[in-house]
Scaffold this motif. Structure first.
Motif, PDB file in Angstrom:
ATOM      1  N   THR A   1      -4.328  69.154 -13.012  1.00  0.00           N
ATOM      2  CA  THR A   1      -3.048  69.039 -13.724  1.00  0.00           C
ATOM      3  C   THR A   1      -2.078  70.104 -13.233  1.00  0.00           C
ATOM      4  O   THR A   1      -0.891  69.823 -13.031  1.00  0.00           O
ATOM      5  N   LEU A   2      -2.563  71.325 -13.020  1.00  0.00           N
ATOM      6  CA  LEU A   2      -1.700  72.397 -12.517  1.00  0.00           C
ATOM      7  C   LEU A   2      -1.127  72.046 -11.147  1.00  0.00           C
ATOM      8  O   LEU A   2       0.059  72.313 -10.889  1.00  0.00           O
ATOM      9  N   VAL A   3      -1.922  71.449 -10.292  1.00  0.00           N
ATOM     10  CA  VAL A   3      -1.445  71.052  -8.960  1.00  0.00           C
ATOM     11  C   VAL A   3      -0.321  70.026  -9.087  1.00  0.00           C
ATOM     12  O   VAL A   3       0.704  70.123  -8.410  1.00  0.00           O
ATOM     13  N   LYS A   4      -0.488  69.063  -9.967  1.00  0.00           N
ATOM     14  CA  LYS A   4       0.547  68.027 -10.166  1.00  0.00           C
ATOM     15  C   LYS A   4       1.812  68.633 -10.766  1.00  0.00           C
ATOM     16  O   LYS A   4       2.935  68.308 -10.335  1.00  0.00           O
ATOM     17  N   ILE A   5       1.647  69.515 -11.744  1.00  0.00           N
ATOM     18  CA  ILE A   5       2.814  70.153 -12.356  1.00  0.00           C
ATOM     19  C   ILE A   5       3.550  70.999 -11.322  1.00  0.00           C
ATOM     20  O   ILE A   5       4.776  70.982 -11.231  1.00  0.00           O
ATOM     21  N   GLU A   6       2.787  71.755 -10.535  1.00  0.00           N
ATOM     22  CA  GLU A   6       3.404  72.611  -9.527  1.00  0.00           C
ATOM     23  C   GLU A   6       4.215  71.791  -8.526  1.00  0.00           C
ATOM     24  O   GLU A   6       5.320  72.167  -8.152  1.00  0.00           O
ATOM     25  N   ALA A   7       3.678  70.653  -8.105  1.00  0.00           N
ATOM     26  CA  ALA A   7       4.399  69.784  -7.172  1.00  0.00           C
ATOM     27  C   ALA A   7       5.716  69.297  -7.779  1.00  0.00           C
ATOM     28  O   ALA A   7       6.757  69.313  -7.122  1.00  0.00           O
ATOM     29  N   ASP A   8       5.666  68.898  -9.032  1.00  0.00           N
ATOM     30  CA  ASP A   8       6.884  68.408  -9.702  1.00  0.00           C
ATOM     31  C   ASP A   8       7.890  69.541  -9.938  1.00  0.00           C
ATOM     32  O   ASP A   8       9.094  69.345  -9.808  1.00  0.00           O
ATOM     33  N   LEU A   9       7.405  70.724 -10.301  1.00  0.00           N
ATOM     34  CA  LEU A   9       8.306  71.856 -10.522  1.00  0.00           C
ATOM     35  C   LEU A   9       8.959  72.294  -9.213  1.00  0.00           C
ATOM     36  O   LEU A   9      10.149  72.641  -9.188  1.00  0.00           O
ATOM     37  N   THR A  10       8.206  72.263  -8.131  1.00  0.00           N
ATOM     38  CA  THR A  10       8.737  72.662  -6.821  1.00  0.00           C
ATOM     39  C   THR A  10       9.845  71.699  -6.372  1.00  0.00           C
ATOM     40  O   THR A  10      10.765  72.109  -5.680  1.00  0.00           O
ATOM     41  N   ALA A  11       9.762  70.462  -6.795  1.00  0.00           N
ATOM     42  CA  ALA A  11      10.760  69.461  -6.419  1.00  0.00           C
ATOM     43  C   ALA A  11      12.097  69.656  -7.128  1.00  0.00           C
ATOM     44  O   ALA A  11      13.107  69.106  -6.692  1.00  0.00           O
ATOM     45  N   ILE A  12      12.108  70.449  -8.177  1.00  0.00           N
ATOM     46  CA  ILE A  12      13.359  70.696  -8.914  1.00  0.00           C
ATOM     47  C   ILE A  12      14.244  71.611  -8.082  1.00  0.00           C
ATOM     48  O   ILE A  12      13.829  72.680  -7.667  1.00  0.00           O
ATOM     49  N   LYS A  13      15.453  71.181  -7.863  1.00  0.00           N
ATOM     50  CA  LYS A  13      16.422  71.978  -7.063  1.00  0.00           C
ATOM     51  C   LYS A  13      17.559  72.420  -7.914  1.00  0.00           C
ATOM     52  O   LYS A  13      18.067  71.811  -8.751  1.00  0.00           O
TER      53      LYS A  13
ATOM     54  N   ALA B   1      12.558  70.826 -16.128  1.00  0.00           N
ATOM     55  CA  ALA B   1      11.209  71.407 -16.209  1.00  0.00           C
ATOM     56  C   ALA B   1      10.497  70.938 -17.476  1.00  0.00           C
ATOM     57  O   ALA B   1       9.294  70.671 -17.462  1.00  0.00           O
ATOM     58  N   LYS B   2      11.253  70.812 -18.554  1.00  0.00           N
ATOM     59  CA  LYS B   2      10.679  70.319 -19.808  1.00  0.00           C
ATOM     60  C   LYS B   2      10.136  68.901 -19.622  1.00  0.00           C
ATOM     61  O   LYS B   2       9.062  68.564 -20.127  1.00  0.00           O
ATOM     62  N   ALA B   3      10.866  68.078 -18.870  1.00  0.00           N
ATOM     63  CA  ALA B   3      10.414  66.711 -18.604  1.00  0.00           C
ATOM     64  C   ALA B   3       9.117  66.706 -17.787  1.00  0.00           C
ATOM     65  O   ALA B   3       8.241  65.872 -18.020  1.00  0.00           O
ATOM     66  N   VAL B   4       8.985  67.657 -16.863  1.00  0.00           N
ATOM     67  CA  VAL B   4       7.752  67.756 -16.070  1.00  0.00           C
ATOM     68  C   VAL B   4       6.579  68.084 -16.994  1.00  0.00           C
ATOM     69  O   VAL B   4       5.520  67.462 -16.914  1.00  0.00           O
ATOM     70  N   LEU B   5       6.767  69.063 -17.882  1.00  0.00           N
ATOM     71  CA  LEU B   5       5.690  69.424 -18.802  1.00  0.00           C
ATOM     72  C   LEU B   5       5.353  68.263 -19.730  1.00  0.00           C
ATOM     73  O   LEU B   5       4.177  67.992 -19.983  1.00  0.00           O
ATOM     74  N   ALA B   6       6.370  67.568 -20.215  1.00  0.00           N
ATOM     75  CA  ALA B   6       6.127  66.429 -21.106  1.00  0.00           C
ATOM     76  C   ALA B   6       5.358  65.323 -20.373  1.00  0.00           C
ATOM     77  O   ALA B   6       4.471  64.691 -20.957  1.00  0.00           O
ATOM     78  N   LYS B   7       5.665  65.114 -19.118  1.00  0.00           N
ATOM     79  CA  LYS B   7       4.991  64.091 -18.308  1.00  0.00           C
ATOM     80  C   LYS B   7       3.489  64.377 -18.192  1.00  0.00           C
ATOM     81  O   LYS B   7       2.676  63.469 -18.294  1.00  0.00           O
ATOM     82  N   HIS B   8       3.143  65.639 -18.003  1.00  0.00           N
ATOM     83  CA  HIS B   8       1.749  65.992 -17.736  1.00  0.00           C
ATOM     84  C   HIS B   8       0.984  66.494 -18.959  1.00  0.00           C
ATOM     85  O   HIS B   8      -0.239  66.371 -19.013  1.00  0.00           O
TER      86      HIS B   8
END
Length: 106
Positions: free
Chosen positions: A94-106, A54-61
């Motif tokens: 940005t929130l939409v992109k972050i949400e998509a990436d966070l949802t992909a985390i399993k 999740a930290k990597a997702v936030l850093a990406k965006h």
């Protein structure tokens, strides 16, 4: 008739002590729902930062969120709550992109 707080405690305790066999007899015919996403836009930022994925997702965006001078003040907020106060840095897009990436985390 008066209600006793101790009686309420006893009822609550009895409910907690219900045998597992009784609880297992519940109706299981309901469809099983997919597990909820591990992280969402409503997850506190500090919880996101505690997970490397999740930290990597936030850093990406957003860049290094935990290096922001006000991190200690906003870390308990979620991205959804923080966005309106971000002076446009956290846009709806940005929130939409972050949400998509966070949802992909399993």
């Amino acid at each position: 008739m008066t209600f006793s707080p101790l009686a309420a405690f006893g009822v609550a305790l009895a409910a907690m002590a219900t045998p597992a066999a009784v609880l297992a007899q519940t109706d299981t015919s309901a469809p099983v729902e997919a597990p909820a996403a591990l992280f969402t836009l409503d997850t506190p930022i500090e919880a996101l930062m505690a997970d490397d994925r999740a930290k990597a997702v936030l850093a990406k965006h957003l860049g290094p969120v935990d290096q922001h001078p006000a991190y200690e003040q906003f870390k308990t907020l979620s991205l959804r709550v923080l966005a309106p106060y971000s002076q446009g840095m956290i846009s709806d897009e940005t929130l939409v992109k972050i949400e998509a990436d966070l949802t992909a985390i399993k």
